[in-house]
Design an enzyme around this catalytic site. Structure first.
Site, PDB file in Angstrom:
ATOM      1  N   GLU A 131       0.845  -1.206   0.000  1.00 47.64           N
ATOM      2  CA  GLU A 131       0.000   0.000   0.000  1.00 47.64           C
ATOM      3  C   GLU A 131       0.874   1.247   0.000  1.00 47.64           C
ATOM      4  O   GLU A 131       1.924   1.253   0.627  1.00 47.64           O
ATOM      5  CB  GLU A 131      -0.844   0.065   1.281  1.00 47.64           C
ATOM      6  CG  GLU A 131      -1.670  -1.148   1.526  1.00 47.64           C
ATOM      7  CD  GLU A 131      -2.213  -1.222   2.938  1.00 47.64           C
ATOM      8  OE1 GLU A 131      -1.947  -0.308   3.757  1.00 47.64           O
ATOM      9  OE2 GLU A 131      -2.905  -2.209   3.216  1.00 47.64           O
ATOM     10  N   LYS A 133       2.194   4.635   1.403  1.00 47.42           N
ATOM     11  CA  LYS A 133       2.175   5.232   2.744  1.00 47.42           C
ATOM     12  C   LYS A 133       1.758   6.687   2.586  1.00 47.42           C
ATOM     13  O   LYS A 133       2.541   7.527   2.148  1.00 47.42           O
ATOM     14  CB  LYS A 133       3.536   5.127   3.411  1.00 47.42           C
ATOM     15  CG  LYS A 133       3.517   5.618   4.851  1.00 47.42           C
ATOM     16  CD  LYS A 133       4.805   5.266   5.573  1.00 47.42           C
ATOM     17  CE  LYS A 133       4.724   5.561   7.063  1.00 47.42           C
ATOM     18  NZ  LYS A 133       4.515   6.957   7.388  1.00 47.42           N
ATOM     19  N   ASP A 135       0.861  10.435   3.399  1.00 43.90           N
ATOM     20  CA  ASP A 135       1.500  11.352   4.335  1.00 43.90           C
ATOM     21  C   ASP A 135       0.458  12.306   4.908  1.00 43.90           C
ATOM     22  O   ASP A 135       0.267  13.412   4.425  1.00 43.90           O
ATOM     23  CB  ASP A 135       2.612  12.122   3.618  1.00 43.90           C
ATOM     24  CG  ASP A 135       3.631  12.652   4.616  1.00 43.90           C
ATOM     25  OD1 ASP A 135       3.555  12.275   5.805  1.00 43.90           O
ATOM     26  OD2 ASP A 135       4.495  13.441   4.212  1.00 43.90           O
ATOM     27  N   TYR A 243      -6.828   1.969   5.943  1.00 40.13           N
ATOM     28  CA  TYR A 243      -5.771   0.978   5.755  1.00 40.13           C
ATOM     29  C   TYR A 243      -5.803  -0.166   6.757  1.00 40.13           C
ATOM     30  O   TYR A 243      -4.976  -1.060   6.677  1.00 40.13           O
ATOM     31  CB  TYR A 243      -4.385   1.616   5.710  1.00 40.13           C
ATOM     32  CG  TYR A 243      -4.022   2.521   6.864  1.00 40.13           C
ATOM     33  CD1 TYR A 243      -3.942   2.040   8.157  1.00 40.13           C
ATOM     34  CD2 TYR A 243      -3.732   3.859   6.627  1.00 40.13           C
ATOM     35  CE1 TYR A 243      -3.595   2.880   9.200  1.00 40.13           C
ATOM     36  CE2 TYR A 243      -3.382   4.700   7.667  1.00 40.13           C
ATOM     37  CZ  TYR A 243      -3.321   4.205   8.952  1.00 40.13           C
ATOM     38  OH  TYR A 243      -2.981   5.032   9.973  1.00 40.13           O
ATOM     39  N   LYS A 333      10.591   3.436   3.088  1.00 35.47           N
ATOM     40  CA  LYS A 333      10.464   4.855   2.754  1.00 35.47           C
ATOM     41  C   LYS A 333      11.102   5.204   1.403  1.00 35.47           C
ATOM     42  O   LYS A 333      12.127   4.638   1.029  1.00 35.47           O
ATOM     43  CB  LYS A 333      11.139   5.723   3.845  1.00 35.47           C
ATOM     44  CG  LYS A 333      10.575   5.564   5.249  1.00 35.47           C
ATOM     45  CD  LYS A 333       9.180   6.085   5.395  1.00 35.47           C
ATOM     46  CE  LYS A 333       8.960   7.381   6.086  1.00 35.47           C
ATOM     47  NZ  LYS A 333       9.616   7.871   7.183  1.00 35.47           N
ATOM     48  N   CYS A 427      19.107  48.384  -8.419  1.00 40.54           N
ATOM     49  CA  CYS A 427      19.063  47.125  -9.181  1.00 40.54           C
ATOM     50  C   CYS A 427      20.458  46.513  -9.266  1.00 40.54           C
ATOM     51  O   CYS A 427      21.412  47.189  -9.648  1.00 40.54           O
ATOM     52  CB  CYS A 427      18.516  47.397 -10.585  1.00 40.54           C
ATOM     53  SG  CYS A 427      18.631  45.966 -11.673  1.00 40.54           S
ATOM     54  N   CYS A 430      21.459  46.879 -13.289  1.00 38.08           N
ATOM     55  CA  CYS A 430      21.646  48.152 -14.009  1.00 38.08           C
ATOM     56  C   CYS A 430      21.783  49.345 -13.062  1.00 38.08           C
ATOM     57  O   CYS A 430      21.930  50.475 -13.510  1.00 38.08           O
ATOM     58  CB  CYS A 430      20.482  48.387 -14.970  1.00 38.08           C
ATOM     59  SG  CYS A 430      18.954  48.805 -14.120  1.00 38.08           S
ATOM     60  N   CYS A 445      12.756  46.817 -10.267  1.00 36.61           N
ATOM     61  CA  CYS A 445      13.769  47.707 -10.822  1.00 36.61           C
ATOM     62  C   CYS A 445      13.042  48.694 -11.727  1.00 36.61           C
ATOM     63  O   CYS A 445      12.218  48.307 -12.548  1.00 36.61           O
ATOM     64  CB  CYS A 445      14.767  46.879 -11.631  1.00 36.61           C
ATOM     65  SG  CYS A 445      15.686  47.843 -12.844  1.00 36.61           S
ATOM     66  N   CYS A 451      17.643  48.342 -18.352  1.00 36.16           N
ATOM     67  CA  CYS A 451      18.168  47.222 -17.564  1.00 36.16           C
ATOM     68  C   CYS A 451      18.345  46.004 -18.464  1.00 36.16           C
ATOM     69  O   CYS A 451      17.380  45.486 -19.026  1.00 36.16           O
ATOM     70  CB  CYS A 451      17.193  46.911 -16.429  1.00 36.16           C
ATOM     71  SG  CYS A 451      17.734  45.527 -15.414  1.00 36.16           S
TER      72      CYS A 451
HETATM   73  S1  IVH Z   1      -0.635   0.702   8.959  1.00 34.25           S
HETATM   74  C1  IVH Z   1      -0.101  -1.384  12.821  1.00 34.25           C
HETATM   75  N1  IVH Z   1      -0.844   1.560   6.511  1.00 34.25           N
HETATM   76  O1  IVH Z   1       2.018   5.638   8.917  1.00 34.25           O
HETATM   77  C2  IVH Z   1      -0.063  -0.665  11.531  1.00 34.25           C
HETATM   78  N2  IVH Z   1      -0.101   3.086   8.157  1.00 34.25           N
HETATM   79  O2  IVH Z   1       4.279   4.988  10.887  1.00 34.25           O
HETATM   80  C3  IVH Z   1      -0.394   0.737  11.666  1.00 34.25           C
HETATM   81  N3  IVH Z   1       0.293   5.348   7.325  1.00 34.25           N
HETATM   82  O3  IVH Z   1       0.393   5.928  11.994  1.00 34.25           O
HETATM   83  C4  IVH Z   1      -0.356   1.565  10.467  1.00 34.25           C
HETATM   84  N4  IVH Z   1      -0.273   4.962   5.237  1.00 34.25           N
HETATM   85  O4  IVH Z   1      -0.479   7.303  10.032  1.00 34.25           O
HETATM   86  C5  IVH Z   1      -0.509   1.884   7.763  1.00 34.25           C
HETATM   87  N5  IVH Z   1      -1.145   2.201   4.295  1.00 34.25           N
HETATM   88  C6  IVH Z   1      -0.803   2.511   5.549  1.00 34.25           C
HETATM   89  C7  IVH Z   1      -0.401   3.815   5.919  1.00 34.25           C
HETATM   90  C8  IVH Z   1      -0.041   4.061   7.235  1.00 34.25           C
HETATM   91  C9  IVH Z   1       0.135   5.874   6.107  1.00 34.25           C
HETATM   92  C10 IVH Z   1       0.769   6.103   8.501  1.00 34.25           C
HETATM   93  C11 IVH Z   1      -0.134   5.990   9.671  1.00 34.25           C
HETATM   94  C12 IVH Z   1       0.668   5.386  10.768  1.00 34.25           C
HETATM   95  C13 IVH Z   1       2.075   5.671  10.310  1.00 34.25           C
HETATM   96  C14 IVH Z   1       2.983   4.574  10.801  1.00 34.25           C
END
Ligand code: IVH
Length: 700
Positions: A131, A133, A135, A243, A333, A427, A430, A445, A451
């Protein structure tokens, strides 16, 4: 990782016992991390980039692993976040909301996979759910008898904040689940985040209104959810994506895999991530990571990695948890988009209209795969807002193709001799006086065509792709031509000779001839391109097109009064004044005359009949997504709207009256929602057409 020691000028000293050194270092790290936690989780004002934070945390973890006797319950490694804010009611999570361990590279990810196989005592490939991640901010939604009864933040993992009222304002969070087999009680966990387009639109507006700008979409999401007034949250373009699940009642009949459960959750009306996939084995998981990494910048929302989870729940159970994270999952990451570096100085660049832009000169730093040594500082207001000084340590952010930005200052690291940034009063190119108009953020300017910087920029604009599109005439060549005094203004381009061009450094005769040919080809242009190429302030491609369509003849535009100009779609009082000023300046009139004499031509024709009587006259529309039901292409839809008198443009702005959003609408939809622009789905669009006698299905 290798430079982590550089961050700390003071290494522990004085003791000959390594464990005393370790103890002191551990304490220093804990203090520093706690400080950052407070800034990040409680104040939503991080003072260092995530990548830096991760490095500190990992150093602490490593030291604690080496010296387990030094681990204490209050170490930041032993809990997930920070204390909840006092203003919201507390929610105690029935099942703690855990965090995830990180992998920073392929080796660490492979080591995670190996640990899985070791613990499960198998050499077979393992099924892994993959999945993005997201932000944003982790949120728990509790549904009782299908009704959303409570929403909470993660807080410290044990106790979060009750943000039900705010979460109820997020459009894609169902207040009532639908579908079959909904358990009596179920907690859905996921991320609340602000898509990139909504974030950009929000910040653009905030900057214009001198309001607080968010450093990144994560802060925007967190800041928006932590509003005591839900009306404020409601105006922020937030989304939720599930998630996992938390607590669930006994009547539930759930799938045996993580992905299966999420598919069930989806049938109840909750969004899950469409990028999700289930793969088997390490290589397939690494491939998923690589592919998502390539796609990362084209997604509508920001992601900072990939989360991998063992898919079978039985195996998850066998693997279990460690202190703060499950053993069956990891966050792998992507390279960080934010890094820390030093501001060495500030250059002042002069643009086409004389606007002077401060540009940060940075100690080169690697950000998401690119070395960054410059970043825009926009204007002096932005510098004041950031409170940045020369010598400061700053956080640089580079997301996708966007120009690197300075997002904040690490004030704690300010050296004693940090210097204020001062706008020069003359400036830098110039030496003409610099003026700042009250109420405008920009300083300019006053040199005008005296210029050389302004002249160069004006010529670059004239030759650029959307203007006269003179192939081969790039920025460097224009700098050379102006510096060699071969050209002074745009009309001079058409009098360049083969001798002059091939006399330039690194210019072969063949290339020189190509440029002359390109200039020749560019003589045949359109009125809209020509208008845009002139570089009138605030006249971009869209306005130039509108002016050309409305007036049809250049002379009519040159003679138009401000009142007449305001009649043109997209032209307000300020733009009208700029246009008027441009055509009253004798020098500009001479240049236009010279261009005509040099053979620059375009077609002129009577504008299309006044559309003032049509039902959608004066309305500006944007079309996005796919129109599935009617099968209309976007071009067909555009034609139909234009038949009704609407103007159809390519991008959403505050001036857009409505957006027609088909299936799979992306950033334009989010931006429209962010700006409060009316959105018509396909059914509403077809109804609008029908109202005016157009039914596309019958072939009209
Ligand atoms: S699973 C026990 N799945 O990342 C598992 N977390 O560092 C708990 N996050 O607090 C999290 N996308 O805010 C999971 N597909 C995803 C995620 C995800 C973002 C964030 C979430 C969590 C943090 C973990």
């Amino acid at each position: 990782m290798s430079d982590q020691k550089d961050l700390f000028a003071e290494e522990p000293q004085g003791s000959s016992f390594p464990s005393a050194d370790a103890e002191r270092r551990i304490q220093a790290l804990r203090d520093e991390i706690n400080q950052h936690n407070y800034r990040y989780y409680t104040l939503d004002e991080p003072s260092i980039p995530d990548a830096e934070y991760d490095r500190l945390m990992r150093e602490l973890q490593a030291l604690e692993n080496e010296n387990p006797q030094l681990i204490t319950p209050e170490s930041p490694t032993q809990r997930v976040g920070a204390q909840p804010l006092k203003e919201f009611a507390e929610v105690v999570h029935e099942i703690p909301m855990l965090s995830l361990d990180n992998a920073m590279n392929a080796e660490e990810f492979a080591a995670f996979y190996q640990r899985l196989q070791d613990r499960l005592k198998t050499t077979d490939d393992i099924e892994i759910a993959c999945e993005p991640k997201l932000d944003g901010l982790a949120v728990s939604l509790l549904y009782e008898n299908g009704i959303l009864t409570r929403a909470a933040t993660r807080g410290d993992g044990q106790t979060g904040e009750d943000i039900t009222q705010n979460v109820r304002t997020i459009n894609n969070v169902p207040l009532k689940l639908y579908g079959d087999d909904i358990p009596a009680r179920i907690e859905i966990r996921g991320e609340v985040y602000m898509p990139k387009a909504g974030f950009d639109a929000y910040n653009e507006k905030a900057r214009a209104n001198d309001e607080k700008v968010f450093a990144n979409p994560r802060n925007a999401a967190a800041g928006s959810l932590r509003q005591l007034d839900p009306k404020v949250t409601a105006r922020r373009p937030l989304e939720f994506c599930a998630y996992s699940i938390g607590v669930v009642s006994d009547d539930a009949s759930l799938a045996e895999t993580h992905s299966g459960i999420l598919e069930q959750v989806k049938t109840w009306g909750i969004k899950i991530n469409p990028e999700m996939a289930v793969v088997t084995g390490l290589q397939a998981a690494q491939d998923f990571f690589d592919q998502l990494g390539e796609k990362r910048h084209s997604l509508a929302y920001e992601i900072d990695g990939t989360v991998f989870k063992v898919n079978r729940l039985a195996l998850q159970q066998e693997l279990g948890f460690v202190a703060r994270a499950p053993r069956w999952a990891i966050a792998y990451k992507f390279p960080a988009v934010e890094e820390m570096t030093e501001l060495l100085g500030v250059d002042f660049q002069v643009g086409r209209t004389g606007a002077i832009t401060p540009v940060a000169r940075l100690k080169p730093v690697h950000v998401a795969g690119v070395t960054v040594s410059n970043a825009t500082l926009h204007n002096m207001d932005e510098i004041a807002r950031l409170g940045v000084k020369i010598g400061d340590t700053v956080i640089i952010r580079r997301a996708g193709d966007v120009i690197p930005q300075v997002v904040s200052v690490v004030v704690e690291k300010r050296p004693a001799d940090a210097q204020d940034i001062v706008m020069p009063d003359h400036c830098p190119v110039c030496d003409s006086q610099v003026e700042k108009v009250d109420g405008e953020a920009v300083a300019r300017c006053t040199g005008g065509l005296v210029c050389s910087a302004q002249r160069k920029e004006a010529i670059k604009h004239f030759a650029s792709r959307k203007a006269l599109d003179i192939e081969g005439l790039g920025d460097k060549l224009i700098d050379q031509l102006v510096d060699a005094e071969l050209i002074d203004s745009v009309d001079d381009l058409f009098h360049l000779t083969l001798e002059q061009l091939s006399g330039l450094e690194r210019m072969a005769e063949k290339s020189a001839q190509n440029i002359l040919d390109a200039l020749d080809a560019a003589r045949n242009t359109t009125l809209a391109r020509f208008l845009y190429a002139l570089g009138i302030r605030e006249v971009g491609v869209v306005t130039a097109n509108n002016l050309a369509a409305y007036f049809g003849f250049l002379n009519r535009i040159m003679q138009a009064t401000e009142e007449e100009l305001i009649q043109v779609p997209d032209v307000g009082a300020i733009v009208a004044a700029h246009i008027r000023n441009f055509f009253t300046e004798p020098h500009n009139l001479t240049v236009i005359d010279q261009l005509r004499k040099a053979g620059v031509v375009w077609e002129e024709k009577e504008p299309q009949q006044d559309t003032g009587d049509l039902p959608l006259s004066g309305k500006t529309a944007v079309i996005t997504g796919t129109l599935v039901d009617s099968g209309l292409s976007r071009d067909d839809a555009k034609d139909l709207l234009q038949q009704l008198g609407a103007k159809v443009t390519g991008s959403v702005s505050a001036k857009t009256d409505f957006l027609v959003a088909g299936e799979k609408a992306g950033s334009k939809l989010t931006k429209a929602q962010g700006l409060g622009v009316d959105v018509l789905d396909e059914a509403a669009f077809l109804a609008l057409l029908a109202e005016h006698g157009i039914t596309p299905a019958s072939g009209e």
